[in-house]
Scaffold this active site. Structure first.
Site, short mmCIF file in Angstrom:
data_model
loop_
_atom_site.label_atom_id
_atom_site.label_comp_id
_atom_site.label_asym_id
_atom_site.label_seq_id
_atom_site.Cartn_x
_atom_site.Cartn_y
_atom_site.Cartn_z
N GLY A 18 0.84 -1.16 -0.15
CA GLY A 18 -0.07 -0.03 0.03
C GLY A 18 0.84 1.14 -0.20
O GLY A 18 0.60 2.36 0.71
N LEU A 63 5.89 -3.48 -7.52
CA LEU A 63 5.08 -4.88 -7.32
C LEU A 63 3.78 -4.49 -7.17
O LEU A 63 3.29 -4.00 -6.16
CB LEU A 63 5.48 -5.64 -6.29
CG LEU A 63 7.33 -6.09 -6.20
CD1 LEU A 63 7.55 -6.96 -4.86
CD2 LEU A 63 7.41 -6.84 -7.25
N ASN A 89 1.28 -2.46 5.30
CA ASN A 89 0.62 -1.14 5.57
C ASN A 89 -0.70 -1.24 4.52
O ASN A 89 -1.64 -0.25 4.91
CB ASN A 89 1.51 -0.16 4.90
CG ASN A 89 0.71 1.35 4.86
OD1 ASN A 89 0.42 2.01 5.85
ND2 ASN A 89 0.52 1.52 3.61
N SER A 148 -4.56 0.39 14.36
CA SER A 148 -5.01 1.56 14.08
C SER A 148 -5.56 1.87 15.54
O SER A 148 -5.83 0.82 16.50
CB SER A 148 -6.11 1.69 13.24
OG SER A 148 -7.12 2.66 13.52
N TYR A 161 -13.89 -1.70 10.32
CA TYR A 161 -12.34 -1.33 10.16
C TYR A 161 -11.72 -1.86 11.69
O TYR A 161 -10.61 -2.29 11.62
CB TYR A 161 -12.45 0.05 9.90
CG TYR A 161 -10.93 0.61 9.92
CD1 TYR A 161 -10.53 0.48 8.53
CD2 TYR A 161 -10.60 1.33 11.04
CE1 TYR A 161 -8.91 1.18 8.65
CE2 TYR A 161 -9.34 1.94 10.84
CZ TYR A 161 -8.69 2.00 9.67
OH TYR A 161 -7.42 2.60 9.75
N LYS A 165 -8.50 -4.19 12.15
CA LYS A 165 -7.19 -3.62 12.91
C LYS A 165 -7.06 -4.38 14.15
O LYS A 165 -5.66 -4.61 14.54
CB LYS A 165 -7.43 -2.16 12.96
CG LYS A 165 -7.46 -1.49 11.80
CD LYS A 165 -6.20 -1.62 10.83
CE LYS A 165 -5.87 -0.57 9.88
NZ LYS A 165 -4.57 -0.95 9.04
#
Length: 253
Positions: A18, A63, A89, A148, A161, A165
């Protein structure tokens, strides 16, 4: 007395997922500044190539892969013979404006839930598994997973989310215990709010309310998050494993 400037990651090979924007891009810059040779991953080719150009990396260092798909991760790692540092990430987030007052959980579809878990948690697992295939034989390596503050204090607008995390934190600690005797360290960074493309769509009202909760009174820059990752990736953290560092301006204490 003479002082010689040294770089902490000289001759180290790193993969950042990412890395086409935001925190991932900043992490790449921080690793390269300390001498690392990076591979830049993103699901969008143009974004990965843009980061690579900034760093002076040729096409072999780009990549393109969706980390949520196991076979694509395997093919991506075929280009990496040896790896010293992995930074998991890659992530996604729903726009904050998507959720009205009330229960976000009631409005989450199966597809919403599955995609969020797949990118964050499955992607971290797939990439870690492939990296360990290369780290275990040489009994060395550092893995940093991006979690997070949502994993630590919850996020009512995005329970999928927060769950993804939080799963990353449990995975981090388990793998750290598994491979510590092999000289491989596994840690996590749990950022608070940061100014990135992922949060660019947040309304000024939501931004103001979030900043009011932060003791330092502001959001982080991507570079401030990258500094925490660099510490954990380097030998400065040689006696640190299974830990979660939260650069959050005091939001989590």
């Amino acid at each position: 007395m003479f002082f010689f400037e040294t770089v902490r990651l000289a001759n180290k090979t790193a993969l950042v997922t990412g890395a086409g924007s935001g925190i991932g891009r900043a992490i790449c810059h921080s690793l390269v500044a300390e001498g690392a040779r990076p591979f830049v991953n993103d699901v969008v080719k143009e974004r990965a190539e843009a980061t690579a150009r900034e760093l002076g990396i040729d096409a072999d260092g780009v990549l393109v892969a969706d980390v949520a798909v196991s076979k694509r991760v395997e093919r991506m790692f075929e280009a990496i013979e040896s790896i010293d540092i992995l930074v998991n990430n890659a992530g996604i987030a729903d726009p904050a404006e998507r959720w009205r007052e009330g229960s976000a959980t009631l409005r989450l579809s199966d597809a919403d839930w599955t995609r969020m878990i797949a990118v964050h948690l499955h992607g971290t697992f797939y990439c870690t598994r492939e990296a360990l295939k290369r780290m275990v034989p040489k009994r060395a390596g550092s893995i940093v997973n991006i979690s997070s503050t949502a994993a630590l204090i919850g996020l009512p607008d995005a329970p999928h989310y927060a769950a993804a995390k939080a799963g990353i934190l449990g995975f981090t600690r388990s793998v750290a215990l598994e491979v510590a005797h092999l000289g491989i360290r596994v840690n996590a960074v749990a950022p608070g709010y940061a100014r990135t493309p992922m949060t660019a769509g947040m309304s000024e009202e939501l931004r103001r309310r979030s900043q009011a909760r932060i003791p330092l009174g502001r959001w982080a820059t991507p570079e401030e998050i990258a500094a925490a990752v660099l510490f954990l990736a380097s030998d400065d953290a040689s006696y640190v494993t299974g830990q979660c560092l939260s650069p959050s301006g005091g939001l989590v204490m």
